[in-house]
Structures are given as C-alpha cells and as structure tokens.
Design a protein around this motif. Structure first.
Motif, short mmCIF file in Angstrom:
data_model
loop_
_atom_site.label_atom_id
_atom_site.label_comp_id
_atom_site.label_asym_id
_atom_site.label_seq_id
_atom_site.Cartn_x
_atom_site.Cartn_y
_atom_site.Cartn_z
N SER A 59 0.98 -1.54 -0.19
CA SER A 59 0.23 0.16 0.02
C SER A 59 0.94 1.05 0.32
N LEU B 64 -4.19 -2.02 -0.28
CA LEU B 64 -4.43 -3.45 -1.26
C LEU B 64 -4.72 -4.07 0.75
N LEU C 165 -7.81 -4.42 -4.49
CA LEU C 165 -6.94 -3.51 -4.67
C LEU C 165 -7.89 -1.80 -4.57
#
Length: 323
Positions: A31, A244, A85
C-alpha cells in the motif's frame, strides 16, 4: 447495571482481536498512503521511473505535457491469493476536447519495464486495468472515452493501440473520471477467480460496478504497479493513494492451492472488433474518397454531354438523309 460494561468490554476485545487479524486489514507492504516520503527521495516498498514526481499530496506520473511517461512499482511481490486493490487518483488537464492518453493499474510478473503500453512493456504477463482517456480514439467503437477495460495476458498477446486494445480486452465500461472536482476512486477485486472492477466517481462514497468476469486465473508473486503516458495529447495523472487488502475467505478450498507457477489466463474475451485506420488515415481516406467521387461525377457529366452531342449529330444526319 453490569450488562452495559460487559457489552462494552466484549466490543473492545473484538476490536483488539480484529486489529491483530492482518487478513482483515490493509497490507502495508503493498500500500501507498501519505506521507509518501521516506528517507531522502525514496519511498518504502516503492520505486518510480520516468517523469514521476513525488509531492506531499500526490504522486504525479506525468505532467500535462506532451511525450511523457512515468510509473510507480511495488518492490514486494504480492503472494496474497484473494485481494482487493483500491486506488485514489486524479486525472486532469487543460484540454477541453482533446486530451490523453491515460494510465494502467498493473498486476504483472515483471516490474520497472518501460514500453509502449501506457509506459509499460508490451507482451506482459499478468493483469492490466486500463483507464484510457485518449479522446481521439481509434476503431469502430460503440463507447465513448474515457473508458476502463481489463486485459489478461500470458505474454503472447499484443496490445494494439490502433484498436485501443478492444481485440484483447475481457470487459470494459465507460467512465467519466477526468477533470472532476471531487475525489475519484477505482477498486479492483480478485476473489475466487472472479475479477470485479468498481468505481466511485459520483462523490457518493459508494462503489458502482463497472464489470465482473469469472474464471480468471492469476498467479501469486506478481507485482503491483501503475504507469501513465502522454503523446501528442496530455494530462496530469496523479496517484493519491494505493491500498491493498487481503480477503479472508476461510471456506475457499482453493485458498491453499499453489498459484506461483501458473500462467495468467481468462476463459472469456469480448468479441474482437475489425481493425480500421486511425483518424489521420481516415481523414486522408475521406479526402481521397471525395476526389474520387468528384472525378466520377465529372466523368459522368462528360459522358452525358458526349451522349447528347452524339444524339443531336445522329438526328441531324437522319434529317439530311430524309430530304
């Protein structure tokens, strides 16, 4: 009197246990959230190339200038089997009627490979979620741009810009996400071999499904990245955050299946569309068609005039023979 404190205690314990369950929360190594800066110009777990510029509020893959390309790639392979995502982004520029080209969210075997597909290599292996803004689009499309589509590639497929990738896409939808004043988000969910792409472009804090496709096989151990490019037309392509999440599916019998060595595959593709010339060639073809029609019209007029003259001459000769 002790009932309320007990319920409060139970709720607190549930929150604490959920906090420790990493499957219910964002995977930080995959992320990207503010503040972006690490030590110096580096970003932990992420690398960037090309024209990419990191600021305090956004990561700009390309400025609103011609012939630019940039990308940002996660440096940690993703071994999550089922995931979602979420990308917070902004595409904006000075162009009113002409703008482009767009950006792509990648889940690919190789990273940091520049190329012609929105700044990344062609014949890639993996998944591409393409957000195409090129307003002078090519091909006999029944959709408008901007347009979101998905492509699954095992390394053998070519992305054809002349067709805007329509012959290799598995699904797509129209999406007006450019030059909006409010936040724009896209969600890519891969769950039990089903790929679902959803958007939040209407400022309602709610997902709207763009498309969903079943029987998509994606390996584990690929990399997440985002790339963008401009050509004769341009835009700012800004990434504000990438998150994510690992999906906790304890009842999925395929969750323990080894997916590290399979090839990406899709059982369904949109019907291919016939290739046509791009707009410059089409304009040239229209000019040639006009001149051909003009020549044909002049030839027809000449034939009519010659025919009339011949008929009059024939009539004149007939009258002479009669007298």
């Amino acid at each position: 009197m002790n009932v309320i404190p007990c319920w409060i205690l139970i709720s607190v314990l549930e929150l604490v246990s959920a906090e420790w369950n990493t499957k219910d929360y964002m995977k930080r190594e995959h992320s990207l959230i503010r503040p972006y800066q690490g030590s110096g110009m580096t970003i932990p777990y992420w690398d960037f190339t090309g024209s990419t510029m990191v600021t305090n509020n956004y990561i700009r893959l390309t400025p609103d200038l011609q012939s630019k390309q940039g990308a940002i790639w996660n440096s940690v392979p993703c071994h999550v089997r089922n995931w979602e995502l979420q990308v917070h982004f902004k595409v904006h520029g000075k162009g009113k009627d002409l703008f482009g080209d767009g950006f792509v969210i990648w889940y690919a075997r190789e990273r940091m490979k520049t190329g012609p597909v929105f700044g990344n290599q062609d014949y890639f292996q993996g998944l591409a979620i393409i957000l195409d803004t090129y307003s002078n689009h090519n091909g006999p499309h029944n959709h408008q741009h901007p347009y979101i589509s998905a492509m699954v590639n095992n390394g053998s497929l070519h992305y054809d810009h002349d067709r805007d990738g329509t012959h290799t896409q598995i699904a797509g939808c129209e999406a007006n996400f450019r030059n909006l004043e409010h936040d724009t988000h896209i969600g890519v969910r891969y769950e039990r071999d089903t790929l679902t792409v959803s958007t939040d472009f209407s400022n309602k804090a709610a997902w709207k499904e763009c498309f969903a496709v079943k029987d998509i096989k994606l390996p584990t151990g690929y990399y997440i990245g985002i790339s963008a490019t401009t050509g004769d037309l341009s835009d700012n392509h800004d990434i504000l955050s990438i998150r994510l999440f690992e999906l906790d599916l304890p009842d999925d019998p395929r969750d323990q299946e080894d997916r590290s060595n399979i090839l990406p595959s899709a059982s369904y593709f949109d019907a291919p569309r016939e290739h046509v010339d791009d707009l410059k060639q089409s304009a040239f073809s229209r000019i040639m068609f006009f001149f051909l029609m003009l020549i044909a019209a002049l030839a027809l007029i000449a034939c009519v005039v010659i025919g009339i003259m011949w008929y009059q001459k024939h009539q004149e000769n007939s009258r002479k023979r009669f007298y």
